[in-house]
Scaffold this motif. Sequence first.
Motif, PDB file in Angstrom:
ATOM      1  N   ALA A   1       0.098   2.039  -1.578  1.00 17.88           N
ATOM      2  CA  ALA A   1       1.549   2.132  -1.456  1.00 17.88           C
ATOM      3  C   ALA A   1       2.190   1.589  -2.724  1.00 17.88           C
ATOM      4  O   ALA A   1       1.897   0.472  -3.150  1.00 17.88           O
ATOM      5  CB  ALA A   1       2.033   1.349  -0.245  1.00 17.88           C
TER       6      ALA A   1
ATOM      7  N   PRO B   1       5.342   0.142  -5.028  1.00 14.48           N
ATOM      8  CA  PRO B   1       6.321  -0.903  -4.677  1.00 14.48           C
ATOM      9  C   PRO B   1       7.594  -0.391  -3.999  1.00 14.48           C
ATOM     10  O   PRO B   1       8.196  -1.128  -3.214  1.00 14.48           O
ATOM     11  CB  PRO B   1       6.644  -1.542  -6.031  1.00 14.48           C
TER      12      PRO B   1
ATOM     13  N   LEU C   1       7.813   1.665  -1.647  1.00 17.52           N
ATOM     14  CA  LEU C   1       7.577   1.858  -0.216  1.00 17.52           C
ATOM     15  C   LEU C   1       7.692   0.517   0.495  1.00 17.52           C
ATOM     16  O   LEU C   1       6.853  -0.367   0.349  1.00 17.52           O
ATOM     17  CB  LEU C   1       6.193   2.472   0.029  1.00 17.52           C
ATOM     18  N   LYS C   2       8.743   0.382   1.249  1.00 22.96           N
ATOM     19  CA  LYS C   2       8.989  -0.860   1.978  1.00 22.96           C
ATOM     20  C   LYS C   2       9.136  -0.536   3.459  1.00 22.96           C
ATOM     21  O   LYS C   2      10.121  -0.857   4.095  1.00 22.96           O
ATOM     22  CB  LYS C   2      10.240  -1.544   1.439  1.00 22.96           C
ATOM     23  N   ASP C   3       8.113   0.125   4.001  1.00 27.91           N
ATOM     24  CA  ASP C   3       8.138   0.591   5.375  1.00 27.91           C
ATOM     25  C   ASP C   3       7.136  -0.183   6.226  1.00 27.91           C
ATOM     26  O   ASP C   3       6.048   0.290   6.500  1.00 27.91           O
ATOM     27  CB  ASP C   3       7.842   2.095   5.405  1.00 27.91           C
TER      28      ASP C   3
ATOM     29  N   THR D   1       3.892  -1.431   3.538  1.00 30.87           N
ATOM     30  CA  THR D   1       4.264  -2.200   2.352  1.00 30.87           C
ATOM     31  C   THR D   1       3.031  -2.870   1.755  1.00 30.87           C
ATOM     32  O   THR D   1       2.307  -3.568   2.457  1.00 30.87           O
ATOM     33  CB  THR D   1       5.320  -3.273   2.713  1.00 30.87           C
ATOM     34  N   HIS D   2       2.781  -2.632   0.482  1.00 32.60           N
ATOM     35  CA  HIS D   2       1.637  -3.194  -0.259  1.00 32.60           C
ATOM     36  C   HIS D   2       0.312  -2.929   0.473  1.00 32.60           C
ATOM     37  O   HIS D   2      -0.583  -3.755   0.514  1.00 32.60           O
ATOM     38  CB  HIS D   2       1.830  -4.698  -0.502  1.00 32.60           C
ATOM     39  N   SER D   3       0.203  -1.719   1.044  1.00 28.57           N
ATOM     40  CA  SER D   3      -1.005  -1.392   1.795  1.00 28.57           C
ATOM     41  C   SER D   3      -1.958  -0.532   0.975  1.00 28.57           C
ATOM     42  O   SER D   3      -1.582   0.078  -0.024  1.00 28.57           O
ATOM     43  CB  SER D   3      -0.647  -0.647   3.090  1.00 28.57           C
TER      44      SER D   3
ATOM     45  N   THR E   1       5.440   7.971  -3.494  1.00 28.66           N
ATOM     46  CA  THR E   1       5.294   6.920  -2.501  1.00 28.66           C
ATOM     47  C   THR E   1       3.928   6.269  -2.605  1.00 28.66           C
ATOM     48  O   THR E   1       3.778   5.083  -2.326  1.00 28.66           O
ATOM     49  CB  THR E   1       5.485   7.514  -1.086  1.00 28.66           C
TER      50      THR E   1
END
Length: 189
Positions: A16, A18, A20-22, A26-28, A148
């Motif tokens: 992911a 940066p 992407l804040k879902d 997030t940070h996955s 994304t």
Amino acid sequence: MTDTTFPSFKNHFLIALPALKDGIFTHSITYLCEHDEQGAMGIIINRPLDMDVDEILEQLELDGHVYNHQQPVYAGGPVHTDRGFVLHPRDGKQWDASVDVTDTVTLTTSLDILDAIARDCGPRQCLIALGYAGWDAGQLEEELQDNTWLTVPASDHVLFEVDAENKVDAALASLGIHFSQIAPDSGHA
């Protein structure tokens, strides 16, 4: 008949970016087990839950449970979070419900593998997750075009031997970068 020109990212990591804040993404880092014209399916491999494998095995009340499985259980994604998914090296054993992702990695969803793990007769390495990440036809391709995700060829080492908090950077090391070097508006590598 399968379209041989379809750019499949099966056996790749989705990292992911940066922007992407879902929630769970997030940070996955997600290991893609399947990707074709019908969609994609993967397991998030760096979101340990607040439980270990012994807790799951105890809940299943399996006979002969040996209590020495302190490795974490992972939140594999937002779909079917009540179902277990076991990623493990291909070992030649036949489990009731398995799919060989590659020549070296298998995904198993049947209780017999958990019974074997409980008795210390299962795969020597495994990653157990509850739930999975799924994309409908064209959805992942659209998200890739929207920057994304960053795709990186998967590594069994990162999948099974690197601890959760270091998996993203270990996967990115194959590109010679660290997550902190990625700008929030990054594109494809």
